[in-house]
Motif scaffolding. Structure first.
Motif: not given
Length: 141
Positions: A41-43, A51-54, A69-75, A108-110
C-alpha cells in the motif's frame, strides 16, 4: 593583456555547461517521485483509497460483485469522512476543485457496484472508470 577573471571564467563556464548537459541527460522517469510502500500500500495521502479501489476492481474481475459493492461503500464512507469532513487537512478544505474532481471520478467508478442489484457492470466502462479514478488520485498525492 589577460585579466585574472578571464582565466577562471572559461573553466567555470565549462563546469556550468557540463552540469546542464548532465541534467538534461537524466531520464524523466528517474525524476518522478517514488512513493514508499508498506505491505503493498502506498504510504501517501491517497494510498489507502488507491488500495481499496484496486481491491474493488480485483473483486469485480473475479466476479465477486457483493464484495466489490461492500468495499465500494467502505471507500465512499472513508473518503467522505476523511477528505470532506476531516478537518483542516481534508482535501475539500485545502483544494475544493481537486476534491470535487476525485469525488466525481470515484462515484463513476463505484456507483455501478453500489447500485448493481445483481447485474454485472460493463467491463470496459468499469476498467476506464477505475483508471480515471487512479489518475485523479495521483493529482492529490
Amino acid at each position: 593583456m589577460v585579466f585574472p577573471f578571464q582565466r577562471t571564467i572559461r573553466p567555470l563556464l565549462a563546469l556550468v555547461l557540463a552540469f546542464l548537459i548532465a541534467c538534461a541527460a537524466v531520464p524523466a522517469s528517474a525524476q518522478e517521485k517514488k512513493v514508499a510502500q508498506k505491505n503493498g500500500v502506498d504510504i501517501s495521502k491517497m494510498g489507502a483509497y488507491r488500495a481499496l479501489a484496486q481491491h474493488i476492481y480485483g473483486d469485480f474481475a473475479k466476479g465477486d460483485l457483493a464484495a466489490a459493492a461492500e468495499l465500494s461503500t467502505v471507500l465512499e464512507r472513508l473518503w467522505d469522512k476523511a477528505e470532506e469532513y476531516g478537518g483542516d487537512t481534508a482535501l475539500a478544505k485545502t483544494n475544493r476543485q481537486l476534491f470535487d474532481e476525485i469525488d466525481r471520478a470515484m462515484d463513476q467508478f463505484i456507483t455501478p457496484f453500489t447500485e448493481a442489484k445483481g447485474k454485472s457492470p460493463d467491463p470496459a466502462r468499469t476498467k476506464a472508470a477505475f483508471n480515471a479514478y487512479l489518475e485523479k488520485l495521483k493529482l492529490a498525492d
